[in-house]
Design a protein around this motif. Sequence first.
Motif, PDB file in Angstrom:
ATOM      1  N   ASN A  44       1.822   1.365  -8.210  1.00 49.73           N
ATOM      2  CA  ASN A  44       0.428   1.831  -8.225  1.00 49.73           C
ATOM      3  C   ASN A  44      -0.539   0.685  -8.468  1.00 49.73           C
ATOM      4  OD1 ASN A  44       1.003   4.508  -7.692  1.00 49.73           O
ATOM      5  ND2 ASN A  44       1.154   5.083  -9.865  1.00 49.73           N
ATOM      6  N   LYS A  46      -1.985  -0.954  -0.184  1.00 47.00           N
ATOM      7  CA  LYS A  46      -0.790  -0.403   0.455  1.00 47.00           C
ATOM      8  C   LYS A  46       0.442  -0.779  -0.351  1.00 47.00           C
ATOM      9  CE  LYS A  46      -1.101  -4.328   3.651  1.00 47.00           C
ATOM     10  NZ  LYS A  46      -1.187  -4.741   5.077  1.00 47.00           N
ATOM     11  N   GLU A  47       1.532  -0.118  -0.037  1.00 47.05           N
ATOM     12  CA  GLU A  47       2.784  -0.403  -0.735  1.00 47.05           C
ATOM     13  C   GLU A  47       3.289  -1.793  -0.347  1.00 47.05           C
ATOM     14  OE1 GLU A  47       7.255   1.552  -1.243  1.00 47.05           O
ATOM     15  OE2 GLU A  47       5.644   2.696  -0.260  1.00 47.05           O
ATOM     16  N   LYS A  95      -0.775  -1.225  -5.259  1.00 40.90           N
ATOM     17  CA  LYS A  95      -1.467  -0.450  -4.223  1.00 40.90           C
ATOM     18  C   LYS A  95      -2.975  -0.501  -4.449  1.00 40.90           C
ATOM     19  CE  LYS A  95      -0.629   3.647  -1.464  1.00 40.90           C
ATOM     20  NZ  LYS A  95       0.170   4.889  -1.317  1.00 40.90           N
TER      21      LYS A  95
END
Length: 249
Positions: free
Chosen positions: A190, A198-199, A193
């Motif tokens: 998190n 984004k991941e 991100k």
Amino acid sequence: MPLDIERLPFRPETPKDGTKWFDRDRHIQMYAAMLDALRSHVGDDWYRLSGKNSSVHLAPEMKRTISALVRKCSESCDYETTVDFVTTGAMREIEKRMISRSKQRVLKGDLAAHSTVAHEHMCPTSEVFRCLTSRKFESVSTAEVLKLLTVRALVSGPRTKAAQRPVDWSGWTDVDKLDSKYANRIPSANEMKELVGKEVPWQYYPLLRYHKVGLLDDLIAVTGRADTLVREYKAFIGLHRPMEPGVMV
């Protein structure tokens, strides 16, 4: 003129006349084979070792052994000379030592000057351990995990206690910035991100702590794999905006 990286006594990655080179890939393959043998011996219990209250017999001893192998797999005996990155902060400290002597040479001892320079495993050993013992990585070879995650750096030091650090973040050493929040872990999914939108794929784990504390742009690649890693990561995150000094997202 700033100190040139070429003047530092790092060991080469390929054979050169009269030099002691370090075959990192072969070294990692050797340690991967030892870890694979241990995993074969342990069986399915291998994937239960990451639990905080693991019921696996001899779990503490196995964790210690695995962690020791992970920590040493990318290190030469003179480990400071075979790092992947050096930060600009570490370069400044090394240069100070160089200019204090008449011949203006950088010595191997300057890379190991623990009062001003620190050796860092960029992806904490505990994180590499977690990946190796996770079912999510079952299809990835041990050698590949070690090759991509056991990246090391020389950073400015030394480590100081929180109460002894300057009030101004800009006066902190690199290692204190890293330890202030990410001593033994990488930023969460998190957190990353929120930072990049984004991941982030696992192969970029070694750079995440440095990005979060504003040291990404301070990294100078020493090895080929380091240069590839940082270029691919910056391409992945798109238009890179350097973080402001002292900003902890």
